[in-house]
Design an enzyme around this catalytic site. Structure first.
Site, PDB file in Angstrom:
ATOM      1  CB  SER A   1      -0.900   0.029   1.243  1.00 28.04           C
ATOM      2  OG  SER A   1      -1.550   1.281   1.368  1.00 28.04           O
TER       3      SER A   1
ATOM      4  CE1 TYR B   1      -3.863  -2.114   4.970  1.00 28.13           C
ATOM      5  CE2 TYR B   1      -3.260   0.157   4.505  1.00 28.13           C
ATOM      6  CZ  TYR B   1      -3.635  -1.096   4.074  1.00 28.13           C
ATOM      7  OH  TYR B   1      -3.800  -1.323   2.726  1.00 28.13           O
TER       8      TYR B   1
END
Length: 237
Positions: free
Chosen positions: A132, A146
């Site tokens: 990501s 995350y």
């Protein structure tokens, strides 16, 4: 197209969103494709029927199950690790068990799957992990776990590129920004905030991420390894 005719591809986390786009792309390009799913049985079975691929139920938080699935898939030409999830909220209030599960899925599974796949991969094999842009930039609160997990993948790729390079196996990280999926729909409540960070004021499409992965898995990317490939509309610029 027959770019991957005769090639065997396994997608971990392939029933929906970006993973499903990967399955469709590689199947359309001639590969023999298998993919894993956890809770989306109906979607997985429908995708398998549409693409001629094989759906395998595997919990990516279960290390032994992940290793067994990769091992039982035989020698792979391409491994794509797409399984992952995010937890939102105040770090001081989050459930430690939920955070540990996030790390198992987002970090442990990619590592163990990559190592297991490399045991039997032929020379020229490809490993692609979906990370990501939040591994590079986290502009909002509530997503520290995350971001940590996606940053860890950068070290994974750099390190395993050294380990697997002598056998001609490459490993790369694809780092999407906002992509139009069930988990992050283009018309969702975070749209305006996310687009405010971006040069291209739209969500990306899962097919665009799959196209980048297909290039990394193909013959033109044989000298590309240990690298991060961001596809984010300049979210992280």
């Amino acid at each position: 197209m027959t770019t991957f005719k005769g090639k065997t591809v396994l997608v971990l986390g392939g029933s929906r969103g970006i993973g499903a786009a990967m399955v469709r792309r590689f199947a359309a390009d001639g590969a023999t494709v298998a993919f894993t799913y956890a809770g989306s049985k109906d979607a997985a079975e429908a995708l398998a029927a549409q693409t001629g691929s094989k759906a395998i139920r595997t919990d990516s938080a279960d290390r032994d199950a992940v290793i067994a699935t990769v091992r039982d898939s035989g020698p792979l030409d391409v491994l794509i690790v797409n399984s992952g999830f995010a937890i939102f909220g105040d770090a001081l209030e989050q459930d430690p068990d939920a955070i540990d599960r996030l790390f198992k899925v987002n970090v442990h599974a990619p590592y163990h799957a990559s190592v297991e796949a490399a045991r039997r991969m032929p020379e020229g094999g490809r490993i692609i992990v979906i990370g990501s842009v939040n591994g590079d930039r986290m502009p909002v609160p509530g997503m520290a776990s995350y971001a940590l997990s996606k940053s860890a993948l950068q070290g994974l790729a750099r390190g395993l590129a050294r380990d697997f390079g002598p056998r001609g196996i490459t490993i790369n990280i694809v780092q999407p920004g906002p992509i139009d999926t069930d988990a992050n729909p283009a018309d969702g409540p975070m749209r305006d905030l996310m687009h405010g960070f971006m040069a291209l004021k739209r969500h990306g499409r899962p097919e665009e991420v799959a196209a980048m992965a297909a290039w990394l898995a193909g013959p033109e990317a044989g000298f590309v390894t240990g690298a991060m490939h961001t596809i984010d509309g300049a979210f992280g610029a």
